[in-house]
Design a protein around this motif. Structure first.
Motif, PDB file in Angstrom:
ATOM      1  N   LEU A   1      18.654 -34.577 -12.680  1.00 56.02           N
ATOM      2  CA  LEU A   1      18.416 -34.634 -11.238  1.00 56.02           C
ATOM      3  C   LEU A   1      17.709 -35.914 -10.818  1.00 56.02           C
ATOM      4  O   LEU A   1      17.658 -36.229  -9.628  1.00 56.02           O
ATOM      5  N   SER A   2      17.177 -36.646 -11.792  1.00 58.99           N
ATOM      6  CA  SER A   2      16.401 -37.853 -11.474  1.00 58.99           C
ATOM      7  C   SER A   2      17.121 -39.144 -11.825  1.00 58.99           C
ATOM      8  O   SER A   2      16.574 -40.230 -11.604  1.00 58.99           O
ATOM      9  N   LEU A   3      18.340 -39.042 -12.376  1.00 61.46           N
ATOM     10  CA  LEU A   3      19.024 -40.236 -12.872  1.00 61.46           C
ATOM     11  C   LEU A   3      20.070 -40.736 -11.889  1.00 61.46           C
ATOM     12  O   LEU A   3      20.767 -39.953 -11.257  1.00 61.46           O
TER      13      LEU A   3
ATOM     14  N   SER B   1      22.767 -35.068 -18.957  1.00 59.77           N
ATOM     15  CA  SER B   1      23.802 -34.294 -18.281  1.00 59.77           C
ATOM     16  C   SER B   1      23.495 -32.805 -18.177  1.00 59.77           C
ATOM     17  O   SER B   1      24.050 -32.120 -17.307  1.00 59.77           O
ATOM     18  N   GLN B   2      22.583 -32.281 -19.029  1.00 61.28           N
ATOM     19  CA  GLN B   2      22.377 -30.837 -19.060  1.00 61.28           C
ATOM     20  C   GLN B   2      20.924 -30.394 -18.906  1.00 61.28           C
ATOM     21  O   GLN B   2      20.644 -29.198 -18.907  1.00 61.28           O
TER      22      GLN B   2
ATOM     23  N   PHE C   1      20.556 -38.328 -25.778  1.00 61.81           N
ATOM     24  CA  PHE C   1      20.648 -38.941 -24.449  1.00 61.81           C
ATOM     25  C   PHE C   1      21.738 -38.258 -23.625  1.00 61.81           C
ATOM     26  O   PHE C   1      21.534 -37.953 -22.439  1.00 61.81           O
ATOM     27  N   ALA C   2      22.888 -38.005 -24.243  1.00 57.37           N
ATOM     28  CA  ALA C   2      23.979 -37.359 -23.520  1.00 57.37           C
ATOM     29  C   ALA C   2      23.580 -35.965 -23.044  1.00 57.37           C
ATOM     30  O   ALA C   2      23.868 -35.581 -21.900  1.00 57.37           O
ATOM     31  N   LEU C   3      22.922 -35.212 -23.896  1.00 53.00           N
ATOM     32  CA  LEU C   3      22.521 -33.859 -23.521  1.00 53.00           C
ATOM     33  C   LEU C   3      21.465 -33.866 -22.417  1.00 53.00           C
ATOM     34  O   LEU C   3      21.578 -33.143 -21.417  1.00 53.00           O
TER      35      LEU C   3
END
Length: 304
Positions: free
Chosen positions: A183-185, A177-178, A172-174
């Protein structure tokens, strides 16, 4: 708090945080402290200084015994503590001494657990498992220990008989954030979207990769409800984990060990007919450290 009232110091040294507790002779917690000096940011020679910076004023001229669980015993930690191979009891019969420059310190680190097939390891969670058994000696069933790397564990007759680690939190972290999904969160949360995504992934885990990309596509083609994209990402990954962990929870009872927020991620299991019992991780960690210390041989000057 008087220094002479401290009997020993309990510590849980994780990858990102260090927690310590001053323990009285009767087992009560006199004081608790926390820092962000986790194993992940320390060289082996820096552990002693990090401990003293956080709890050095607890240590009088007579010295102090410190018992540590967690990542301080990993390779690259303070001192490698090794692993006990399952099936085994979670409370260890021995601990690894850690080197110190301060003669007042008597430090030992508890081992983790390992599994050869499929290959898996844990550090720190075994102490929480021991804490659960201290409270419920007859517990027989499955545990879920949520975190960055969530552990699913099977307990029988006081022994850990098997476990699996799921990278749900790290994924989830990756992805948030990466990956392109960032771009959608937004920073909000949508509980119905989370529950629906868990159910979707449980029903068709083979389609999760495609469902993940659909989060981005939906944001381009429409305007999702606030928090829906973030909750859907979390739900799909949680549902994928639950599909893989089905052999652990399909018997219908799971002990959840973690914070209230972590436990909430697994509430959808009730829709699968699973009975959840909830346990505070810090409480069990302390209980496990107390149990481990009681079972270990005393070290010089630490106990009569």
């Amino acid at each position: 708090m008087e220094k002479q009232a401290i009997d020993w110091i309990a510590a849980d040294w994780g990858t990102t945080n260090l927690r310590v507790w001053a323990i009285a002779p009767d087992g009560a917690v006199l004081e608790a402290r926390r820092s962000d000096r986790g194993m992940g940011g320390l060289a082996p020679e820096a552990f002693e200084g990090a401990l003293l910076a956080l709890a050095g004023d607890w240590i009088g001229p007579e010295g102090a015994e410190v018992l540590i669980c967690g990542m301080a015993g990993a390779r690259g930690g303070w001192a490698e503590a090794g692993y006990a191979a399952v099936p085994c009891a979670p409370a260890p019969a021995e601990a690894t001494p850690a080197p110190t420059h301060d003669a007042r310190l008597r430090v030992r680190i508890l081992p983790g657990l390992s599994q050869s097939a499929p290959a898996d390891v844990m550090r720190g969670e075994e102490t929480q498992i021991a804490g659960l058994l201290a409270a419920e000696p007859d517990f027989d069933g499955a545990l879920c220990l949520p975190g960055t790397h969530t552990k699913w564990v099977r307990l029988s007759r006081g022994q850990v008989t098997g476990f699996r680690t799921f990278l749900t939190g790290e994924l989830f972290a990756l992805l948030s954030s990466q990956s392109i999904l960032r771009l959608s969160l937004d920073d909000q949360w949508n509980a119905p979207a989370f529950d629906a995504a868990v159910a979707e992934a449980l029903a068709a885990p083979e389609s999760v990769s495609a469902a993940l990309f659909a989060i981005r596509a939906e944001a381009l083609l429409a305007t999702p409800a606030p928090g829906a994209a973030r909750a859907r990402l979390s739900g799909l990954l949680t549902g994928l984990e639950l599909a893989g962990a089905r052999p652990f929870w399909e018997a219908g009872r799971v002990a959840l060990v973690g914070s209230a927020a972590q436990q909430a991620q697994y509430a959808p299991l009730t829709a699968q007919g699973v009975t959840l019992t909830r346990h505070d991780a810090e409480t069990l960690t302390l209980a496990g450290l107390r149990l481990a210390r009681a079972g270990l041989p005393p070290i010089g000057g630490a106990r009569p």
